[in-house]
Design an enzyme around this catalytic site. Structure first.
Site, PDB file in Angstrom:
ATOM      1  NE  ARG A  51      -2.575   0.398   3.526  1.00 12.41           N
ATOM      2  CZ  ARG A  51      -1.951   0.919   4.588  1.00 12.41           C
ATOM      3  NH1 ARG A  51      -1.582   2.199   4.577  1.00 12.41           N
ATOM      4  NH2 ARG A  51      -1.696   0.177   5.652  1.00 12.41           N
ATOM      5  CE1 TYR A 104     -17.481  10.084 -16.420  1.00 16.49           C
ATOM      6  CE2 TYR A 104     -15.938  10.362 -14.608  1.00 16.49           C
ATOM      7  CZ  TYR A 104     -16.849   9.587 -15.301  1.00 16.49           C
ATOM      8  OH  TYR A 104     -17.126   8.313 -14.865  1.00 16.49           O
ATOM      9  CG  ASP A 176      -9.697  15.010 -16.671  1.00 16.76           C
ATOM     10  OD1 ASP A 176      -8.932  14.345 -17.399  1.00 16.76           O
ATOM     11  OD2 ASP A 176     -10.739  14.534 -16.180  1.00 16.76           O
ATOM     12  CE  LYS A 201     -12.480   6.579 -19.400  1.00 18.46           C
ATOM     13  NZ  LYS A 201     -12.301   6.549 -17.940  1.00 18.46           N
TER      14      LYS A 201
END
Length: 383
Positions: A51, A104, A176, A201
């Site tokens: 982690r 978005y 973004d 993406k």
């Protein structure tokens, strides 16, 4: 990685030295949760628990920073996990975010629903109207959130001008860069403070991995975000990180084909009697065409179209193709069609961000463009 190396070389080599034990050209997947220590607190390579850090994730984070020309990279389990982390690294209850009126739907939902429950306020504004953007800033504003090209209407925002406004007011400019990818646009070069990606993406590029990223130059902000990455645990898994690195190696050549195909398809659709409007910055008639040509090296692979026949025509079109598969997401090698009103942007129906129900979004893949145009033609109304 040498500073004078070009993007294509960086994408293949940054952070990816061969394995020193075996000589393997591709760094291995460190599929492990924990690491043996050479005595209490004596960590090998600084790794203690996955982690907090994992060598495969380190490769990706190094690569992400290099791709964007940034100082620090952080990798997350999803794009929204990355967004949530940077929001919490900056905001306190009572703070305010200014964001575009065409972001978005998941970003708006995160800010307007999740963070609003902790008294974070937001204002949506037309990002091309710099006067309106500046007027929306309050004393409690801490973030200017920019998405360019925007999802789904492909609006182009002036990163340099918006960053200047943000800095004049002492707030953080976040961009973004998912739709453009670092192959086409480098927001940090235009003054942005933070770049965010859904690596699901174009960076991953093969519709087989979920992920998100932050690229940050400021050391203090990076330390805050890195602490939240560790403390809250929204990290990318080793296999996901490895798959993303693998995808990035072909990012530049993929984006060339995405752009070429999308330009041809946009020109084919533009002026078709069934189409009311084509939203693609590569078309000279797009209001952001000149700005996109200035701050991007290509116009991208995303197109949206408005149907003259309204919602019924848009829905029929979206459900009638074969190569363009009906699915959410974007940026993969295969072409996808999406009906934002009831798919990716369903969460913003009834708000000022509502997407018109005659809009269809195309993620243009890297198939043969003649086959893609034939698929579109078969679904478009005739006569």
């Amino acid at each position: 990685m040498a500073n004078n190396q070009n993007f294509d070389t960086i994408a293949i080599h940054a952070g990816q030295a061969f394995d020193p034990t075996t000589g393997a050209v591709i760094p291995p997947i460190y599929q492990t949760s924990t690491y043996v220590q050479d005595g209490i607190g004596n960590l090998r390579g600084g790794y203690e628990y996955s982690r907090g850090g994992n060598p495969t994730r380190t490769v990706l984070e190094t690569l992400l920073a290099a791709l964007e020309g940034g100082k620090h990279g952080l990798s997350f389990a999803s794009g929204l996990a990355a967004e949530d982390t940077i929001l919490r690294a900056i905001l306190q209850p009572g703070d305010h975010v200014v964001l575009g009126n065409d972001v978005y739907g998941g970003t708006h939902r995160l800010i307007n629903k999740v963070h609003a429950a902790w008294s974070v306020q937001n204002t949506t504004v037309e990002m091309s109207d710099l006067t309106a953007v500046e007027a929306a800033i309050r004393p409690e504003t801490k973030i200017l959130w920019v998405e360019t090209p925007s999802n789904p209407l492909m609006k182009i925002s002036d990163i340099a001008a918006l960053a200047e406004i943000a800095h004049r007011h002492g707030i953080v400019a976040i961009v973004d860069n998912t739709f453009a990818s670092p192959a086409l646009q480098h927001p940090l070069d235009f003054g942005a403070d933070v770049v965010v990606h859904s690596t699901t993406k174009y960076l991953g590029g093969h519709s087989d991995v979920l992920g998100g990223a932050l690229i940050i130059n400021d050391d203090e902000l990076y330390e805050k975000a890195q602490f939240l990455q560790f403390a809250a645990g929204p990290v990318s898994a080793p296999l996901d990180a490895w798959l993303t690195v693998r995808g990035i190696k072909t990012l530049s050549v993929r984006m060339e084909r995405h752009c070429k195909n999308a330009q041809a398809i946009a020109e084919y659709l533009d002026g078709h009697p069934a189409i009311e409007q084509v939203f693609y910055p590569g078309l000279p008639g797009h209001p952001g065409h000149e700005l996109a040509a200035k701050q991007m090296s290509g116009f991208g692979g995303m197109i949206s179209v408005a149907f003259a026949g309204g919602a019924a025509a848009a829905r029929l079109f979206a459900e009638s193709m074969h190569l363009f598969q009906l699915a959410e997401s974007l940026g993969g090698v295969e072409s996808l069609v999406n009906y934002p009103s009831e798919m990716t942007h369903a969460s913003v129906r009834g708000t000022e961000l509502e997407v018109p129900d005659n809009i269809v979004r195309l993620s243009v893949g890297i198939e043969d463009v003649d086959d893609l145009i034939a698929d579109l033609a078969s679904a478009l109304p005739r006569g």
